[in-house]
Design a protein around this motif. Structure first.
Motif, PDB file in Angstrom:
ATOM      1  N   MET A  81      69.156  44.749  15.898  1.00 49.72           N
ATOM      2  CA  MET A  81      69.707  43.398  15.955  1.00 49.72           C
ATOM      3  C   MET A  81      71.231  43.456  15.957  1.00 49.72           C
ATOM      4  O   MET A  81      71.892  42.744  16.707  1.00 49.72           O
ATOM      5  CB  MET A  81      69.209  42.562  14.776  1.00 49.72           C
ATOM      6  N   LYS A  82      71.799  44.311  15.130  1.00 51.77           N
ATOM      7  CA  LYS A  82      73.256  44.460  15.090  1.00 51.77           C
ATOM      8  C   LYS A  82      73.784  44.958  16.430  1.00 51.77           C
ATOM      9  O   LYS A  82      74.830  44.501  16.911  1.00 51.77           O
ATOM     10  CB  LYS A  82      73.662  45.411  13.957  1.00 51.77           C
ATOM     11  N   ALA A  83      73.055  45.866  17.060  1.00 51.80           N
ATOM     12  CA  ALA A  83      73.466  46.372  18.375  1.00 51.80           C
ATOM     13  C   ALA A  83      73.470  45.232  19.401  1.00 51.80           C
ATOM     14  O   ALA A  83      74.369  45.156  20.241  1.00 51.80           O
ATOM     15  CB  ALA A  83      72.545  47.502  18.829  1.00 51.80           C
ATOM     16  N   LEU A  84      72.478  44.349  19.333  1.00 51.18           N
ATOM     17  CA  LEU A  84      72.455  43.198  20.238  1.00 51.18           C
ATOM     18  C   LEU A  84      73.693  42.334  20.017  1.00 51.18           C
ATOM     19  O   LEU A  84      74.376  41.947  20.972  1.00 51.18           O
ATOM     20  CB  LEU A  84      71.188  42.365  20.034  1.00 51.18           C
ATOM     21  N   PHE A  85      74.015  42.028  18.769  1.00 49.53           N
ATOM     22  CA  PHE A  85      75.199  41.222  18.482  1.00 49.53           C
ATOM     23  C   PHE A  85      76.465  41.903  18.990  1.00 49.53           C
ATOM     24  O   PHE A  85      77.357  41.253  19.532  1.00 49.53           O
ATOM     25  CB  PHE A  85      75.322  40.944  16.987  1.00 49.53           C
ATOM     26  N   ASP A  86      76.545  43.216  18.789  1.00 47.65           N
ATOM     27  CA  ASP A  86      77.727  43.943  19.259  1.00 47.65           C
ATOM     28  C   ASP A  86      77.853  43.894  20.777  1.00 47.65           C
ATOM     29  O   ASP A  86      78.946  43.782  21.312  1.00 47.65           O
ATOM     30  CB  ASP A  86      77.682  45.397  18.791  1.00 47.65           C
ATOM     31  N   ARG A  87      76.731  43.956  21.468  1.00 43.43           N
ATOM     32  CA  ARG A  87      76.749  43.893  22.931  1.00 43.43           C
ATOM     33  C   ARG A  87      77.106  42.493  23.424  1.00 43.43           C
ATOM     34  O   ARG A  87      77.596  42.337  24.530  1.00 43.43           O
ATOM     35  CB  ARG A  87      75.390  44.299  23.503  1.00 43.43           C
ATOM     36  N   LEU A  88      76.832  41.467  22.621  1.00 45.96           N
ATOM     37  CA  LEU A  88      77.127  40.084  23.004  1.00 45.96           C
ATOM     38  C   LEU A  88      78.448  39.600  22.403  1.00 45.96           C
ATOM     39  O   LEU A  88      78.664  38.401  22.257  1.00 45.96           O
ATOM     40  CB  LEU A  88      75.986  39.161  22.545  1.00 45.96           C
ATOM     41  N   PHE A  89      79.348  40.528  22.076  1.00 42.98           N
ATOM     42  CA  PHE A  89      80.572  40.158  21.363  1.00 42.98           C
ATOM     43  C   PHE A  89      81.398  39.108  22.089  1.00 42.98           C
ATOM     44  O   PHE A  89      82.037  38.279  21.461  1.00 42.98           O
ATOM     45  CB  PHE A  89      81.426  41.396  21.055  1.00 42.98           C
ATOM     46  N   THR A  90      81.382  39.080  23.412  1.00 35.61           N
ATOM     47  CA  THR A  90      82.190  38.091  24.125  1.00 35.61           C
ATOM     48  C   THR A  90      81.651  36.675  23.933  1.00 35.61           C
ATOM     49  O   THR A  90      82.401  35.713  24.076  1.00 35.61           O
ATOM     50  CB  THR A  90      82.246  38.387  25.640  1.00 35.61           C
ATOM     51  N   TRP A  91      80.384  36.536  23.596  1.00 33.23           N
ATOM     52  CA  TRP A  91      79.798  35.222  23.378  1.00 33.23           C
ATOM     53  C   TRP A  91      80.431  34.520  22.181  1.00 33.23           C
ATOM     54  O   TRP A  91      80.336  33.309  22.063  1.00 33.23           O
ATOM     55  CB  TRP A  91      78.298  35.342  23.176  1.00 33.23           C
ATOM     56  N   CYS A  92      81.053  35.272  21.301  1.00 36.58           N
ATOM     57  CA  CYS A  92      81.661  34.682  20.105  1.00 36.58           C
ATOM     58  C   CYS A  92      82.847  33.783  20.455  1.00 36.58           C
ATOM     59  O   CYS A  92      83.338  33.060  19.608  1.00 36.58           O
ATOM     60  CB  CYS A  92      82.122  35.773  19.146  1.00 36.58           C
ATOM     61  N   HIS A  93      83.297  33.822  21.681  1.00 37.14           N
ATOM     62  CA  HIS A  93      84.467  33.037  22.081  1.00 37.14           C
ATOM     63  C   HIS A  93      84.139  31.854  22.977  1.00 37.14           C
ATOM     64  O   HIS A  93      85.019  31.054  23.272  1.00 37.14           O
ATOM     65  CB  HIS A  93      85.477  33.931  22.810  1.00 37.14           C
ATOM     66  N   ILE A  94      82.893  31.756  23.424  1.00 34.23           N
ATOM     67  CA  ILE A  94      82.621  30.763  24.468  1.00 34.23           C
ATOM     68  C   ILE A  94      81.470  29.810  24.165  1.00 34.23           C
ATOM     69  O   ILE A  94      81.168  28.952  24.984  1.00 34.23           O
ATOM     70  CB  ILE A  94      82.377  31.455  25.819  1.00 34.23           C
ATOM     71  N   PHE A  95      80.795  29.939  23.033  1.00 29.47           N
ATOM     72  CA  PHE A  95      79.668  29.076  22.668  1.00 29.47           C
ATOM     73  C   PHE A  95      78.672  28.916  23.834  1.00 29.47           C
ATOM     74  O   PHE A  95      78.395  27.807  24.268  1.00 29.47           O
ATOM     75  CB  PHE A  95      80.153  27.696  22.208  1.00 29.47           C
TER      76      PHE A  95
END
Length: 188
Positions: free
Chosen positions: A36-50
């Motif tokens: 799950m943490k790896a998924l979040f790390d791979r989606l790191f750019t999503w943290c800026h764009i909602f």
């Protein structure tokens, strides 16, 4: 060149298409699983764009004993970061080994009202109220991205369709950047 052969594109597509996004993880050392943490790390750019703004969501975690609060809070923070409207966290304790879950009946009974609320809200097409975590994430991103927008507008002009930053904030940034001796190369 190296090519990535994994399921990330399919997972992202499913996340965009879903009616209800459920992030679920067992608790490992008071945190989500490594996958799950790896998924979040791979989606790191999503943290800026909602990217999932308005998508219904729910988090779930299971544990043998402890750590469900921390894990649930982390899952909720990630859901808020992606812009989802979360119903909250379902947690269950007593899951000591795979397939052995002696508290299943009690956990289902405890979460029955939440399940009914999820179904009723989604079937009626209601929007959930903005929660405190979403407000915090939006304010943090607004501050962070606001500075980038001001500098970009100072260097390249205001992009079409975007609001111009306020004159006072622009003047303050000009002074701050001048005092910091920020070169054009650094700003670009």
């Amino acid at each position: 060149p190296l090519s990535k052969k994994d399921d990330l594109d399919e997972i992202k597509a499913a996340m965009f298409e879903c009616d209800l996004l459920i992030l679920a993880s067992p608790v490992y050392t008071n945190q989500v699983s490594a996958q799950m943490k790896a998924l979040f790390d791979r989606l790191f750019t999503w943290c800026h764009i909602f990217p999932l703004l308005g998508t219904y969501s729910l988090s779930a975690c299971t544990t043998g004993n402890d750590g469900f609060r921390e894990t649930g809070e982390f899952l909720e923070k990630m859901l808020a970061t992606y812009g989802t409207s979360s119903f909250g966290t379902i947690s269950s304790t007593g899951a000591f080994t795979p397939g052995f879950f002696p508290r299943r009946t009690r956990t289902r009974a405890r979460n029955k009202r939440l399940a009914e609320r999820v179904a009723r809200t989604m079937l009626q097409g209601k929007k959930l109220p903005v929660n405190a975590m979403q407000r915090r994430m939006f304010k943090a991103m607004k501050r962070k991205m606001g500075a980038s927008h001001i500098i970009s507008c100072m260097r390249h002009g205001t992009p079409e369709g975007q609001p111009a930053p306020g004159w006072l904030r622009t003047k303050l940034f000009e002074r701050l950047l001048k005092k910091a001796n920020a070169s054009d190369e650094t700003l670009d």
